[in-house]
Motif scaffolding. Structure first.
Motif, PDB file in Angstrom:
ATOM      1  N   LEU A  79      40.605  20.084  14.877  1.00 41.37           N
ATOM      2  CA  LEU A  79      39.878  19.000  15.733  1.00 41.37           C
ATOM      3  C   LEU A  79      40.267  19.116  17.303  1.00 41.37           C
ATOM      4  CD1 LEU A  79      38.643  16.198  15.753  1.00 41.37           C
ATOM      5  CD2 LEU A  79      40.934  15.296  15.622  1.00 41.37           C
ATOM      6  N   ALA A  80      41.351  19.555  17.517  1.00 42.44           N
ATOM      7  CA  ALA A  80      41.958  19.712  18.994  1.00 42.44           C
ATOM      8  C   ALA A  80      41.038  20.378  19.784  1.00 42.44           C
ATOM      9  CB  ALA A  80      43.285  20.118  19.052  1.00 42.44           C
TER      10      ALA A  80
ATOM     11  N   MET B  48      37.472  19.239  20.241  1.00 44.72           N
ATOM     12  CA  MET B  48      37.368  18.048  21.547  1.00 44.72           C
ATOM     13  C   MET B  48      37.455  18.879  22.924  1.00 44.72           C
ATOM     14  SD  MET B  48      39.792  15.453  19.756  1.00 44.72           S
ATOM     15  CE  MET B  48      39.886  14.464  21.335  1.00 44.72           C
TER      16      MET B  48
ATOM     17  N   GLU C 156      35.736  12.897  20.565  1.00 46.97           N
ATOM     18  CA  GLU C 156      36.808  12.642  19.482  1.00 46.97           C
ATOM     19  C   GLU C 156      35.770  12.438  18.338  1.00 46.97           C
ATOM     20  OE1 GLU C 156      40.708  10.461  17.444  1.00 46.97           O
ATOM     21  OE2 GLU C 156      40.144  10.376  19.621  1.00 46.97           O
TER      22      GLU C 156
ATOM     23  N   ALA D 146      33.507  15.250  17.297  1.00 51.44           N
ATOM     24  CA  ALA D 146      34.366  16.312  16.428  1.00 51.44           C
ATOM     25  C   ALA D 146      35.024  15.881  15.235  1.00 51.44           C
ATOM     26  CB  ALA D 146      35.612  16.619  17.629  1.00 51.44           C
ATOM     27  N   ARG D 147      35.176  14.683  14.884  1.00 52.81           N
ATOM     28  CA  ARG D 147      35.607  14.288  13.707  1.00 52.81           C
ATOM     29  C   ARG D 147      34.270  14.055  12.610  1.00 52.81           C
ATOM     30  NH1 ARG D 147      40.679  12.415  13.100  1.00 52.81           N
ATOM     31  NH2 ARG D 147      41.778  11.779  14.902  1.00 52.81           N
TER      32      ARG D 147
END
Length: 370
Positions: A40-41, A44, A51, A54-55
């Motif tokens: 995830l990081a 982003m 976010e 990305a999620r």
């Protein structure tokens, strides 16, 4: 394990992720598979990906949805073409808003050397149908691929005339490949599969909702070297296609009509506003694109004039790219060289003055050999 094709399809199914963001993700991560393997990081950090998006990419279920799409494609005998694939249309690759993924069913070569888009009103007159047939019969000797939208009127006339004259014809759809719209064109669509094909950016099962038709029109324009508007009202899809074609630096022609006819108003408007050249005969197209001179064929000569010692790296790069092809559209040349359009136009003008490059109709360029 999911294939890269499954990951590519899955990217197009993520809510909020369109073709431009897909290219961003691929650019940063390397491949569609790598996108789904990224934490995830990392996602982003990709420009334009917050976010929430990305999620959504990492949300369970999107890969299984893509698998279902692949199953339906297999039943149709169709293929998914990602923008990095060799079979993806080269004419679309340089366009900033081109679909990241296309679904294709048929036998046509999507990279045919010559393509012609024919569009117009759904309420075609006998005059419009006759002109459409005349155009197609005239381009038969030039082995042109005919592009249209499978709609009523001019579109279906173009497809049927192409079939009758043994020309490949591609129907660009606003729906999924399994939903022929209108349904009465099902037989024609089936006949096209052996001689041309059906193309869409919509997954199987997608209904032809109104907002999908303008998006469909941009694909018709992008695939075509020249777009001809045969009959059109003052507003409508044919004029949208012409607008896209102008934005993509394609040649645009419009068939003039009587002043008191509703479905001549759009064509006359395009001509009046200098958004289309006037069509008077098939020779207008053939001569404008130099099909009668065989300019699309590779030159048997292969020696460039002596190159100056002070040629820049960018000029050398442009010449190298042009030597690899018989000709290149300026959009494709910009995309392949990564040289901004403004600077590229200046470089091409300089090379043309120096005798190394010649400009061709339709914003195309070729190397000058001696």
């Amino acid at each position: 394990m999911p294939t890269d094709t499954q990951h590519q399809i899955a990217l197009t199914l993520v809510p909020g992720v369109g073709s431009i963001l897909i290219r961003q993700l691929i650019s940063y991560c390397g491949s569609a598979t790598d996108v789904f393997r990224s934490p995830l990081a990392r996602l982003m950090k990709v420009p334009g990906i917050g976010e929430v998006t990305a999620r959504a990419v990492l949300k369970p279920g999107v890969l299984s949805d893509a698998e279902q799409v692949m199953t339906r494609l297999a039943k149709l005998g169709a293929a998914a073409l990602f923008y990095t694939d060799k079979a993806y249309p080269d004419r679309l690759k340089p366009l900033y808003d081109a679909p990241a993924l296309l679904y294709f069913q048929g036998a046509a070569n999507l990279n045919a050397s010559r393509t012609l888009g024919l569009v117009g009103t759904r309420q075609a007159t006998e005059y419009g149908r006759r002109i459409t047939q005349e155009i197609i019969e005239a381009v038969v000797p030039y082995h042109v691929s005919i592009i249209s939208g499978l709609a009523y009127g001019i579109d279906i006339s173009a497809h049927r005339s192409s079939l009758a004259n043994s020309l490949p014809t591609i129907g660009v759809m606003a729906s999924g490949l399994d939903i022929i719209y209108p349904n009465v064109h099902q037989k024609t669509a089936t006949d096209m599969l052996g001689q041309g094909g059906l193309l869409t950016e919509s997954k199987p099962g997608t209904k032809p909702d109104a907002h999908l038709f303008p998006a469909r029109n941009r694909i018709i324009a992008g695939l075509s070297d020249v777009v001809i508007v045969v009959e059109a009202a003052a507003k409508g899809g044919a004029l949208i296609t012409a607008e896209y074609a102008n934005n993509y630096h394609r040649e645009v022609f419009a068939v003039p009509g009587q002043l008191n006819q509703a479905f001549s108003a759009g064509c006359n408007k395009l001509i009046r506003e200098n958004k289309a050249q006037i069509y008077t005969s098939p020779n207008d197209i053939i001569e404008s694109l130099q099909w009668d001179t065989g300019s699309s064929q590779a030159s048997p000569k292969n020696t460039l004039p002596a190159l100056p010692v002070n040629m820049t790296d960018e000029e050398s790069q442009v010449l190298a790219l042009l030597r690899q092809s018989a000709e290149l559209h300026i959009d494709e040349l910009s995309w392949k060289s990564q040289i901004p359009m403004g600077r590229l136009a200046s470089l091409l003008l300089t090379l043309e003055f120096q005798g190394f490059v010649r400009s061709l109709p339709g914003k195309k360029y070729a190397v000058v050999y001696v």
